[in-house]
Write a protein that holds these residues in place. Structure first.
Motif, PDB file in Angstrom:
ATOM      1  N   ASN A  70       0.818  -1.204   0.000  1.00  0.00           N
ATOM      2  CA  ASN A  70       0.000   0.000   0.000  1.00  0.00           C
ATOM      3  C   ASN A  70       0.858   1.263   0.000  1.00  0.00           C
ATOM      4  OD1 ASN A  70      -1.658   1.967   2.322  1.00  0.00           O
ATOM      5  ND2 ASN A  70      -2.600   1.502   0.365  1.00  0.00           N
TER       6      ASN A  70
ATOM      7  N   TYR B 109      -3.638  -7.692  -1.555  1.00  0.00           N
ATOM      8  CA  TYR B 109      -3.769  -6.234  -1.620  1.00  0.00           C
ATOM      9  C   TYR B 109      -4.356  -5.792  -2.950  1.00  0.00           C
ATOM     10  CZ  TYR B 109      -2.579  -1.328  -2.154  1.00  0.00           C
ATOM     11  OH  TYR B 109      -2.652   0.024  -2.390  1.00  0.00           O
TER      12      TYR B 109
ATOM     13  N   ARG C 210      -8.898   1.952  -3.271  1.00  0.00           N
ATOM     14  CA  ARG C 210      -7.638   2.208  -2.560  1.00  0.00           C
ATOM     15  C   ARG C 210      -7.944   2.841  -1.209  1.00  0.00           C
ATOM     16  NH1 ARG C 210      -3.832   5.741  -6.042  1.00  0.00           N
ATOM     17  NH2 ARG C 210      -2.169   4.940  -4.716  1.00  0.00           N
TER      18      ARG C 210
END
Length: 244
Positions: free
Chosen positions: A108, A227, A236
């Protein structure tokens, strides 16, 4: 359950297994050294556990050698230290899970072009630690039951768990909320999740072809697939902020 604000949709993969795997590759290239470090830490913990348990590795090796291919005759629980070693290994595996969740956090940060730090690996010990450990225990039981039924069922169960850890990390969810949301999204998009999970696992174990050494570099890839699948279907998440 606390949710994080969705950010812009740039660099978000389309909801296809090919796009998810491609995005995961892009993310993994930037964090693989940290992912390998996480595996090394896990290996060191395992090395520490063996002498603490008193496991007689020589006796175990002799049992395997003398079996001459007939492993059904081996009573592994009779090997000195095996029961304690299994118990300690199980506990260690659960307690190491937040470390591997840190790989998702690093993906991330890399996605947001943030500076990566070794301490980022340990975010799972600061963010939702207990629920991560409980979720790990429950998912391990589910997978173990599936394996007990045969190898094939586990391949169909694993996709349902694909989003659990990202949900726990980015949404600060409880273990039950993570299970429920992961199951719900995966069931509604099952073929995409099946394809992403199968190919992600295949790539993760591909290192075995390099005499087992390469698996150190490839096995954490599956965490990054989690992810990429998460942002494809949930967007996101806002960057988590912790003082490192």
């Amino acid at each position: 359950m606390e949710t994080f604000e969705e950010m812009d949709s740039s660099n978000v993969p389309n909801r296809t297994w090919g796009e998810i795997i491609s995005h995961a590759f892009d993310m993994y290239k930037g964090i693989f050294l940290y992912a390998i470090l996480a595996l090394v830490i896990g290996a060191v913990v395992s090395m520490i556990i063996q002498p603490l348990s008193g496991l007689d590795s020589r006796s175990f090796s002799e049992e395997i050698t003398s079996a001459d291919g007939d492993f059904s005759s081996i009573n592994i629980w009779a090997i000195p230290g095996m029961k304690l070693y299994s118990g300690l290994s199980g506990i260690a595996s659960l307690l190491l899970t937040p470390l591997y969740v840190g790989i998702i956090y690093l993906a991330n940060k890399y996605d947001f072009k943030q500076r990566l730090q070794v301490s980022d690996l340990f975010i799972g010990y600061r963010q939702n630690f207990l629920n991560i450990v409980i979720y790990s225990l429950i998912s391990s039981v589910i997978i173990a039951i599936s394996i007990g039924m045969c190898i094939l069922p586990v391949l169909f169960v694993i996709p349902l768990l694909l989003l659990g850890y990202p949900i726990l990390l980015f949404e600060n969810a409880t273990f039950s909320e993570a299970l429920s949301k992961s199951f719900k999204i995966a069931k509604e998009n099952y073929m995409v999740f099946l394809g992403a999970s199968f190919l992600g696992l295949l790539i993760s174990i591909a290192g075995i072809l390099l005499c087992g050494i390469g698996i150190v570099a490839t096995i954490p890839f599956y965490m990054v697939v989690m992810y990429s699948a998460y942002i494809a279907f949930c967007g996101r998440p806002k960057q988590l902020n912790f003082n490192n």
